[in-house]
Scaffold this active site. Structure first.
Site, short mmCIF file in Angstrom:
data_model
loop_
_atom_site.label_atom_id
_atom_site.label_comp_id
_atom_site.label_asym_id
_atom_site.label_seq_id
_atom_site.Cartn_x
_atom_site.Cartn_y
_atom_site.Cartn_z
N ARG A 1 4.11 -6.46 0.72
CA ARG A 1 5.13 -6.91 -0.23
C ARG A 1 5.13 -8.42 -0.44
NH1 ARG A 1 10.08 -3.79 2.34
NH2 ARG A 1 8.84 -4.22 4.20
N ARG B 1 -6.58 1.65 11.38
CA ARG B 1 -5.16 1.51 11.05
C ARG B 1 -4.42 2.62 11.76
NH1 ARG B 1 -1.89 0.68 5.33
NH2 ARG B 1 -1.10 -1.29 6.10
N TYR C 1 -0.83 11.13 8.32
CA TYR C 1 -2.11 11.57 7.75
C TYR C 1 -3.00 12.16 8.85
CZ TYR C 1 -0.38 8.95 3.75
OH TYR C 1 0.39 8.49 2.71
N ARG D 1 7.10 -8.08 6.56
CA ARG D 1 7.68 -8.80 5.38
C ARG D 1 7.78 -10.29 5.68
NH1 ARG D 1 12.54 -9.10 3.81
NH2 ARG D 1 13.34 -7.52 5.24
N ASP E 1 8.30 1.67 8.27
CA ASP E 1 7.14 0.80 8.10
C ASP E 1 7.39 -0.21 6.99
OD1 ASP E 1 4.36 0.27 8.86
OD2 ASP E 1 3.96 0.75 6.76
FE1 SF4 Z 1 9.35 -7.46 -2.46
FE2 SF4 Z 1 8.74 -7.26 -5.02
FE3 SF4 Z 1 8.54 -5.14 -3.47
FE4 SF4 Z 1 10.97 -6.11 -4.07
S1 SF4 Z 1 9.49 -5.23 -5.49
S2 SF4 Z 1 10.21 -5.46 -2.07
S3 SF4 Z 1 10.51 -8.28 -4.18
S4 SF4 Z 1 7.34 -7.00 -3.33
#
Ligand code: SF4
Ligand code: ADP
Length: 700
Positions: free
Chosen positions: A325, A228, A180, A302, A270
């Site tokens: 996530r 960021r 960006y 993650r 990323d």
């Molecule tokens: Fe994780 Fe849900 Fe994304 Fe799959 S859909 S990567 S389980 S947050």
């Protein structure tokens, strides 16, 4: 239960300039696909995480001006008063739970195509963001910014920051990452300027510095200012006084923002899929930042394990545990750690279906968390379900993702559930798929549900129980739910781009054969028109077993749909590493045990590949014989009091695991209720009443 003392450090309050976060759990900015068009859906989605204990909750990219317009990809805006009101719904919702609200102010620079605003994209030096994949390509080359353009972007940033403060945000971002605008100034490939904004890193950083300064001036002491920034490319570039340009950048800006949010440069690195990358993969790129600044640092990776989180803090890598996530998969992750319920964490499996939702332009979907995006429109809470008024005896046949999710949710509602599966264990398709290269984390779908089912006494599990219509009638439950899955077929594919005919030959395999332990002998051709992960991953699997394998697809890329999940470049790389020849745009026409005949999708020109076996990864069809047998015996069902037979998951409509889990959850919430014509509440944009009135007056 109480917090494990080892994890208490995660719950320390942390300052971000003038504001204080209640703990170290930081939901970094991430796309929700919801935009200002669905403000209540969005507020409820973010609120669930605040309720679940995340200390900071951010928006996704929020455009500061129509010259940053990413349509058709979803993005938020802070352009006018209606936008302020739309965001205020979210900040109020987040504040209700004591969390801070952050806004990722964003200018896309050359990587947006301004398809709606029709303004020229802006860039430091007219270098376009080139995408290899059709969905992300654009034809409009960016304008080189002059000083007036730069002044205007700075004004827009300041104006959006003021609006953000009015909307109730506590943390306001400057975004200099992921291709960006701010990032384009940082990278010499994009920035060829010969003025004071180009050349050495001291100059290239100037525009980002000014963005931070105008933001701080705009919000004063009311909000923290976050930067960021992507560091992967800069880290790979030697610095003059420091090991890398990334080091020099952090050193130059060390005192300026109130928080550094550090990340990688491109979506596939990323937000990498677990198939190719493990937990904490950013660390080698961002590990130095804290040594060069006293400001707090947040990063992602993650993270789902509290031990890993604590280790990141104790080793001085991060101050805040960033999560996108993991916060989607389990909005209550912090609360579960705080309450000593780590075993209940619904761990993200790293499948990136959530990312595919953004690429699809729809509200976020999650494989692990079927309630994601459904909090407001269907009223689904991620942790609570309504108790059933009248508990019923419900038999579920099939313990794959759909059956397991349905059993868990029905059990939590208080029903007496029997879950039967013909196999030795539960897990359905994942029993095999978890053994394929890179897919072991996907079995968290099964582990989480079996773990939770272990705590519930009203769900009984019966493995090795293959059921037919007679057995079901003998059991005479109140209701039957079929989750019997689907089968791969040996159907071929035509130049009309639809499945057609079948290829019958002793040496033709489907993924079900491989799952059953039947391996092809000799050189094998994989013909893939499923286009998601299975064709690519089975090709890797066979190659790993020493089977010489080639890959053919009518699509333009191997595992073409995995562009949606950030996996495609890595799929191609994995196949290349295994020396697998990839042929695209070709159909499989025939196979005689020695030779496969291919045809070009568009010209029809034929070619041949010598092979002993063919593996077709194509169309899946429901395993429907049990449903049909029960339907034929409607009278017998009624006679023993069976009120309904429902199908969920792949036996209803074959799909990805995300569809199966959602389908199982939905039925469990809705079983026994009349299907309403309107399946969910429809959200509406916030429209300023005064503006409407003015327009009417003007028209009169
Ligand atoms: Fe994780 Fe849900 Fe994304 Fe799959 S859909 S990567 S389980 S947050
Ligand atoms: P989904 O993704 O829809 O959950 P899966 O294919 O993963 O579907 O799981 C289906 C499960 O149903 C498999 O474990 C299979 O063994 C089981 N199954 C299919 N038919 C029967 C049956 N008649 N009786 C018991 N189990 C069955």
């Amino acid at each position: 239960m109480t917090c494990n003392p080892r994890y208490e450090i995660l719950f320390e309050p942390m300052r971000i300039g003038p504001v204080t976060a209640p703990n170290r759990f930081y939901q970094v900015p991430h796309a929700s696909g919801m935009t200002n068009a669905l403000p209540r859906v969005r507020a409820a989605f973010r609120e669930a995480k605040a309720e679940g204990g995340w200390g900071v909750i951010c928006t996704g990219a929020c455009s500061i001006d129509p010259s940053s317009d990413d349509t058709p990809l979803p993005f938020a805006t802070l352009w006018d008063d209606n936008d302020i009101r739309a965001h205020a719904l979210m900040t109020e919702a987040v504040h209700r739970h004591g969390a801070l609200a952050g806004v990722e102010l964003w200018h896309g620079g050359a990587s947006v195509m301004n398809r709606t605003s029709r303004l020229p994209p802006l860039s430091p030096s007219g270098i376009p963001w080139m995408a290899t994949h059709v969905g992300f390509m654009g034809n409009l080359r960016p304008k080189t910014m002059d000083k007036a353009d730069m002044k205007e972007v700075l004004r827009c940033q300041a104006e959006a920051a003021r609006k953000a403060r009015t909307a109730g945000f506590d943390v306001v971002y400057v975004y200099a990452g992921m291709g960006y605008l701010g990032y384009e100034f940082l990278l010499p490939e994009y920035n060829h300027r010969t003025d004071e904004y180009g050349g050495p890193i001291e100059n290239r950083v100037r525009f980002v510095r000014e963005m931070i300064e105008v933001t701080r001036d705009a919000v004063g002491k009311d909000c923290g200012v976050a930067l960021r920034v992507s560091l992967e490319e800069l880290r790979g570039r030697p610095g003059r006084n420091q090991p890398s340009e990334a080091h020099e950048l952090i050193e130059l800006l060390a005192d300026l923002p109130d928080l550094f949010d550090v990340k990688m440069d491109s979506s596939p690195t990323d937000c990498s899929a677990s198939r190719f990358t493990g937990e904490g993969s950013h660390e080698p790129v961002i590990d130095f930042v804290k040594s060069l600044t006293k400001k707090p640092v947040v990063g992602v990776g993650r993270f789902t394990s509290p031990d890993t989180m604590v280790s990141q803090i104790r080793r001085g890598v991060l101050d805040f545990i960033g999560g996108a996530r993991p916060s989607i998969a389990d909005p209550f992750l912090p609360a579960k750690i705080r309450e000593g319920r780590e075993a209940e964490i619904r761990e993200c499996i790293g499948c990136n279906i959530c990312i595919s939702s953004w690429h699809d332009g729809v509200p976020v979907r999650c494989t692990q968390n079927p309630t994601a995006g459904e909090e407001w429109r269907r009223g689904w809470h991620p942790e609570r379900v309504e108790r059933a008024d009248t508990p019923e005896r419900i038999l579920i046949v099939g313990g794959g993702p759909a059956g397991l999710e349905c059993a868990l949710t029905l059990g939590q509602r208080g029903h007496e559930v029997t879950l039967a599966d013909g196999s030795r264990g539960f897990g359905g398709r994942l029993t095999f798929e978890k053994t394929l290269p890179g897919l072991s984390a996907w079995n968290r779908v099964v582990d989480y549900r079996l773990g939770r089912l272990g705590d519930i006494s009203n769900v009984s599990l019966y493995p090795e129980s293959f059921l037919g219509a007679d057995e079901i009638i003998d059991l005479a439950p109140d209701r039957v739910v079929l989750a019997t899955g689907a089968r791969w077929t040996n159907m071929l594919y035509s130049s009309l781009e639809i499945p057609v005919g079948r290829l019958d030959h002793a040496e033709v395999f489907t993924p079900d054969d491989i799952a059953a332990g039947r391996l092809p002998q000799g050189p094998t051709l994989v013909f893939d028109f499923d286009n998601y992960y299975m064709g690519g991953v089975l090709t890797e699997h066979l190659a790993a077993q020493g089977v010489p394998v080639s890959y053919v697809t009518p699509a333009g890329q191997a595992s073409a749909w995995t562009i949606m999940t950030n996996e495609l470049p890595l799929v191609h790389r994995a196949l290349a590493y295994r020396n697998v020849p990839v042929t695209t745009l070709h159909l499989l026409k025939s196979f005689d045990g020695e030779t496969a005949t291919l045809a070009h999708l568009f010209t029809g020109w034929e070619s041949r590949i010598a092979c002993r076996s063919v593996l077709i990864v194509g169309l899946r069809l429901p395993r429907s014989e049990l449903f049909e047998a029960l339907t034929e015996r409607a009278d017998a069902l009624a006679a023993v009091g069976i009120r309904s037979v429902d199908r969920i998951g792949d036996t209803l409509a074959p799909g990805a695991i995300v569809h199966a889990v959602h389908s199982g959850h939905k039925l469990a919430r809705e079983i026994g209720t009349k299907v309403r014509w309107q399946p969910y509440r429809r959200d509406t944009p916030i429209v300023d009443a005064v503006a409407d009135f003015d327009m009417r007056t003007a028209a009169e």
